[in-house]
Design a protein around this motif. Structure first.
Motif, PDB file in Angstrom:
ATOM      1  N   ILE A   1       0.835  -1.198   0.000  1.00 32.21           N
ATOM      2  CA  ILE A   1       0.000   0.000   0.000  1.00 32.21           C
ATOM      3  C   ILE A   1       0.869   1.247   0.000  1.00 32.21           C
ATOM      4  O   ILE A   1       1.981   1.252   0.527  1.00 32.21           O
ATOM      5  N   VAL A   2       0.328   2.302  -0.591  1.00 34.01           N
ATOM      6  CA  VAL A   2       1.028   3.578  -0.678  1.00 34.01           C
ATOM      7  C   VAL A   2       0.063   4.681  -0.267  1.00 34.01           C
ATOM      8  O   VAL A   2      -1.083   4.717  -0.718  1.00 34.01           O
ATOM      9  N   PHE A   3       0.530   5.586   0.599  1.00 33.35           N
ATOM     10  CA  PHE A   3      -0.187   6.819   0.882  1.00 33.35           C
ATOM     11  C   PHE A   3       0.532   7.924   0.120  1.00 33.35           C
ATOM     12  O   PHE A   3       1.687   8.233   0.419  1.00 33.35           O
ATOM     13  N   ALA A   4      -0.155   8.485  -0.857  1.00 36.27           N
ATOM     14  CA  ALA A   4       0.443   9.509  -1.711  1.00 36.27           C
ATOM     15  C   ALA A   4      -0.187  10.856  -1.412  1.00 36.27           C
ATOM     16  O   ALA A   4      -1.414  11.007  -1.479  1.00 36.27           O
ATOM     17  N   GLY A   5       0.652  11.833  -1.046  1.00 31.66           N
ATOM     18  CA  GLY A   5       0.169  13.171  -0.751  1.00 31.66           C
ATOM     19  C   GLY A   5       0.199  14.070  -1.967  1.00 31.66           C
ATOM     20  O   GLY A   5       0.566  13.648  -3.074  1.00 31.66           O
ATOM     21  N   PRO A   6      -0.165  15.342  -1.795  1.00 29.62           N
ATOM     22  CA  PRO A   6      -0.195  16.291  -2.916  1.00 29.62           C
ATOM     23  C   PRO A   6       1.162  16.468  -3.597  1.00 29.62           C
ATOM     24  O   PRO A   6       1.211  16.829  -4.782  1.00 29.62           O
ATOM     25  N   ASP A   7       2.249  16.236  -2.862  1.00 25.74           N
ATOM     26  CA  ASP A   7       3.579  16.427  -3.435  1.00 25.74           C
ATOM     27  C   ASP A   7       4.137  15.158  -4.073  1.00 25.74           C
ATOM     28  O   ASP A   7       5.251  15.160  -4.592  1.00 25.74           O
ATOM     29  N   SER A   8       3.405  14.065  -4.028  1.00 26.63           N
ATOM     30  CA  SER A   8       3.879  12.800  -4.606  1.00 26.63           C
ATOM     31  C   SER A   8       3.661  12.807  -6.117  1.00 26.63           C
ATOM     32  O   SER A   8       2.680  13.363  -6.621  1.00 26.63           O
ATOM     33  N   ASP A   9       4.570  12.155  -6.829  1.00 27.19           N
ATOM     34  CA  ASP A   9       4.449  12.027  -8.289  1.00 27.19           C
ATOM     35  C   ASP A   9       3.826  10.661  -8.586  1.00 27.19           C
ATOM     36  O   ASP A   9       4.530   9.673  -8.815  1.00 27.19           O
ATOM     37  N   ASN A  10       2.516  10.611  -8.590  1.00 29.22           N
ATOM     38  CA  ASN A  10       1.827   9.338  -8.751  1.00 29.22           C
ATOM     39  C   ASN A  10       2.041   8.719 -10.120  1.00 29.22           C
ATOM     40  O   ASN A  10       2.141   7.491 -10.255  1.00 29.22           O
ATOM     41  N   ASP A  11       2.097   9.551 -11.145  1.00 26.21           N
ATOM     42  CA  ASP A  11       2.311   9.022 -12.496  1.00 26.21           C
ATOM     43  C   ASP A  11       3.661   8.311 -12.587  1.00 26.21           C
ATOM     44  O   ASP A  11       3.769   7.241 -13.201  1.00 26.21           O
ATOM     45  N   ALA A  12       4.683   8.885 -11.961  1.00 27.02           N
ATOM     46  CA  ALA A  12       6.002   8.256 -11.984  1.00 27.02           C
ATOM     47  C   ALA A  12       5.993   6.948 -11.207  1.00 27.02           C
ATOM     48  O   ALA A  12       6.607   5.957 -11.618  1.00 27.02           O
ATOM     49  N   ILE A  13       5.293   6.932 -10.068  1.00 28.29           N
ATOM     50  CA  ILE A  13       5.185   5.703  -9.274  1.00 28.29           C
ATOM     51  C   ILE A  13       4.567   4.588 -10.106  1.00 28.29           C
ATOM     52  O   ILE A  13       5.098   3.476 -10.191  1.00 28.29           O
ATOM     53  N   LEU A  14       3.459   4.885 -10.738  1.00 27.65           N
ATOM     54  CA  LEU A  14       2.734   3.859 -11.495  1.00 27.65           C
ATOM     55  C   LEU A  14       3.526   3.400 -12.712  1.00 27.65           C
ATOM     56  O   LEU A  14       3.509   2.221 -13.061  1.00 27.65           O
ATOM     57  N   SER A  15       4.225   4.316 -13.349  1.00 29.57           N
ATOM     58  CA  SER A  15       5.037   3.953 -14.516  1.00 29.57           C
ATOM     59  C   SER A  15       6.182   3.015 -14.109  1.00 29.57           C
ATOM     60  O   SER A  15       6.437   2.009 -14.781  1.00 29.57           O
ATOM     61  N   GLU A  16       6.847   3.331 -13.003  1.00 31.01           N
ATOM     62  CA  GLU A  16       7.956   2.487 -12.556  1.00 31.01           C
ATOM     63  C   GLU A  16       7.455   1.160 -12.001  1.00 31.01           C
ATOM     64  O   GLU A  16       8.130   0.133 -12.121  1.00 31.01           O
ATOM     65  N   TRP A  17       6.277   1.161 -11.369  1.00 26.27           N
ATOM     66  CA  TRP A  17       5.679  -0.116 -10.961  1.00 26.27           C
ATOM     67  C   TRP A  17       5.475  -1.024 -12.169  1.00 26.27           C
ATOM     68  O   TRP A  17       5.801  -2.201 -12.132  1.00 26.27           O
ATOM     69  N   ASP A  18       4.922  -0.454 -13.201  1.00 24.44           N
ATOM     70  CA  ASP A  18       4.640  -1.247 -14.403  1.00 24.44           C
ATOM     71  C   ASP A  18       5.931  -1.836 -14.967  1.00 24.44           C
ATOM     72  O   ASP A  18       5.978  -3.015 -15.345  1.00 24.44           O
ATOM     73  N   ALA A  19       6.987  -1.046 -14.984  1.00 25.61           N
ATOM     74  CA  ALA A  19       8.271  -1.529 -15.492  1.00 25.61           C
ATOM     75  C   ALA A  19       8.849  -2.629 -14.611  1.00 25.61           C
ATOM     76  O   ALA A  19       9.576  -3.505 -15.096  1.00 25.61           O
ATOM     77  N   ALA A  20       8.511  -2.602 -13.319  1.00 24.71           N
ATOM     78  CA  ALA A  20       9.025  -3.604 -12.373  1.00 24.71           C
ATOM     79  C   ALA A  20       8.114  -4.826 -12.262  1.00 24.71           C
ATOM     80  O   ALA A  20       8.363  -5.714 -11.440  1.00 24.71           O
ATOM     81  N   GLY A  21       7.056  -4.880 -13.075  1.00 32.37           N
ATOM     82  CA  GLY A  21       6.144  -6.021 -13.031  1.00 32.37           C
ATOM     83  C   GLY A  21       5.176  -5.985 -11.860  1.00 32.37           C
ATOM     84  O   GLY A  21       4.661  -7.024 -11.436  1.00 32.37           O
ATOM     85  N   ILE A  22       4.914  -4.785 -11.341  1.00 40.10           N
ATOM     86  CA  ILE A  22       3.980  -4.609 -10.228  1.00 40.10           C
ATOM     87  C   ILE A  22       2.680  -4.052 -10.794  1.00 40.10           C
ATOM     88  O   ILE A  22       2.678  -3.022 -11.481  1.00 40.10           O
ATOM     89  N   ARG A  23       1.592  -4.723 -10.524  1.00 39.45           N
ATOM     90  CA  ARG A  23       0.297  -4.362 -11.090  1.00 39.45           C
ATOM     91  C   ARG A  23      -0.489  -3.477 -10.128  1.00 39.45           C
ATOM     92  O   ARG A  23      -0.662  -3.823  -8.967  1.00 39.45           O
ATOM     93  N   ARG A  24      -0.924  -2.349 -10.620  1.00 37.66           N
ATOM     94  CA  ARG A  24      -1.775  -1.497  -9.791  1.00 37.66           C
ATOM     95  C   ARG A  24      -3.178  -2.098  -9.714  1.00 37.66           C
ATOM     96  O   ARG A  24      -3.758  -2.498 -10.733  1.00 37.66           O
ATOM     97  N   LEU A  25      -3.710  -2.180  -8.511  1.00 38.02           N
ATOM     98  CA  LEU A  25      -5.111  -2.554  -8.314  1.00 38.02           C
ATOM     99  C   LEU A  25      -5.900  -1.272  -8.083  1.00 38.02           C
ATOM    100  O   LEU A  25      -5.617  -0.521  -7.149  1.00 38.02           O
ATOM    101  N   ARG A  26      -6.858  -1.026  -8.932  1.00 34.97           N
ATOM    102  CA  ARG A  26      -7.667   0.192  -8.799  1.00 34.97           C
ATOM    103  C   ARG A  26      -8.746  -0.051  -7.752  1.00 34.97           C
ATOM    104  O   ARG A  26      -9.805  -0.600  -8.048  1.00 34.97           O
ATOM    105  N   LEU A  27      -8.444   0.345  -6.548  1.00 32.41           N
ATOM    106  CA  LEU A  27      -9.328   0.084  -5.413  1.00 32.41           C
ATOM    107  C   LEU A  27      -9.739   1.387  -4.750  1.00 32.41           C
ATOM    108  O   LEU A  27      -8.912   2.276  -4.541  1.00 32.41           O
ATOM    109  N   GLY A  28     -11.018   1.469  -4.421  1.00 29.90           N
ATOM    110  CA  GLY A  28     -11.511   2.544  -3.586  1.00 29.90           C
ATOM    111  C   GLY A  28     -11.888   1.984  -2.227  1.00 29.90           C
ATOM    112  O   GLY A  28     -11.652   0.815  -1.921  1.00 29.90           O
TER     113      GLY A  28
END
Length: 367
Positions: free
Chosen positions: A325-352
């Protein structure tokens, strides 16, 4: 037809410690659900689920009204049916047969588990469906207690935190009851009703927490399912309850969780991030001290990628795979996190977050 749903869960903090009665944890219910559809039947009951293959589990009653299985092992669903039927009998309702059809969003398309608590969700949804079928009038707390008693008969060390999230929804602070005492009382008591009032519930509590206002919850799946029961048993074997190291771990976990609860209630987002990081460090030390791989290479990558872009991250639950799990604040670069996850074989689960239920929309349930 009766249809009930129960959400999955993610642990935020307090993993491993929460198996001890009264030790706190923070858990969130997520908006992927398990659905149970109940329809009346005539001479037998059946449970249809992809978990059981193409053929359903078939059950009947014997002469003394006990539930008997045909050709299947005793599992969580049947434990829930058996105990709820026992309560039904105590309350004087006539026995009926029914079929259950189980559908789950808590696994991927190949059937691999995401680690969102499917075993707990199916127990909660099954009990809710039978409650409605017979008109038993169980409150959410009653249903939780029945779910925990059912689960404890299959897995005695299960904390019940996943059951609480599936029952009450939202963000919760949870402390577990004394399951050993509950099982002893269940064997000793003449009725399930008596067991619902056992002294073993004294350390159980659920308190609903406010949702973070400026923090986004991101969830990554490593693609490697993990066995919570195996990991918890491994840690307990290495750190017996009587050991100083175990007591120190419980004390530190308690301090982190209590501080995290306060930070969430005060909407102190920077303090929340700090405490999520502290919870990760505590799990890392637990893994090092026990020789159990709680933070796998992919979980480490998941967390380090998030940290490098200004967020706070940790494994969720027992680790060993499953989700981070990740807590991302206003200063976090979420797009970069998700892009690097994808490159590392980590799948984002779109959960609310699945909405809170409470006893009547309220905030607290206690033993």
């Amino acid at each position: 037809m009766i249809e009930t749903k129960a959400p999955g869960k993610l642990y935020i903090a307090g993993e491993y410690a929460v198996v001890e009665p009264g030790e706190p944890s923070v858990i969130v219910a997520v908006d992927r659900v398990l659905t149970v559809k109940l329809t009346p039947s005539d001479d037998v009951g059946r449970v249809f689920s992809s978990e059981y293959g193409r053929m359903p589990v078939v059950w009947r009653r014997d002469d003394d009204d006990s539930i008997q299985l045909e050709h299947r092992p005793f599992d969580y669903v049947m434990a829930a049916i058996a105990l709820t039927e026992r309560l039904r009998s105590e309350r004087g309702h006539e026995p009926l047969y029914f079929d259950l059809h189980i559908e789950s969003e808590l696994d991927d398309s190949s059937g691999r588990k995401f680690g969102l608590g499917s075993s707990a969700a199916v127990v909660v949804a099954t009990i809710a469906a039978i409650n409605e079928f017979y008109g038993l009038g169980l409150t959410p707390t009653d249903r939780f207690k029945l779910a925990l008693l059912s689960t404890a008969r299959v897995s005695p060390r299960s904390s019940g935190g996943d059951l609480a999230a599936s029952t009450f929804g939202g963000w919760i602070r949870y402390t577990s009851p004394d399951r050993d005492r509950l099982l002893q009382d269940l064997e000793r008591n003449d009725t399930v009703c008596e067991s619902l009032d056992s002294s073993g519930w004294a350390t159980f509590s659920v308190t609903q927490l406010p949702e973070p206002e400026t923090l986004e919850l991101l969830v990554g799946w490593t693609g490697s399912p993990a066995s919570t029961e195996r990991l918890v048993n491994g840690v307990e074997k290495q750190t017996p309850a009587s050991s100083t190291s175990h007591e120190n771990f419980l004390e530190e976990s308690r301090g982190i969780v209590d501080a995290l609860v306060s930070a969430m209630q005060e909407h102190n987002e920077s303090r929340t991030l700090e405490l999520v990081r502290a919870a990760r460090l505590l799990l890392q030390r637990l893994g090092t001290n026990t020789g159990i791989q709680i933070e796998t290479e992919k979980l480490r990558a998941l967390c380090e990628i998030a940290e490098s872009h200004g967020a706070a991250a940790k494994p969720s639950g027992a680790g060993g795979g499953d989700c981070g799990i990740v807590f991302a604040g206003p200063d976090s670069d979420n797009d970069a996190i998700l892009s690097e996850w994808d490159a590392a074989g980590i799948r984002r689960l779109r959960l609310g977050v699945y909405p809170a239920v409470g006893e009547s929309g309220g905030a607290v349930a206690n033993g």
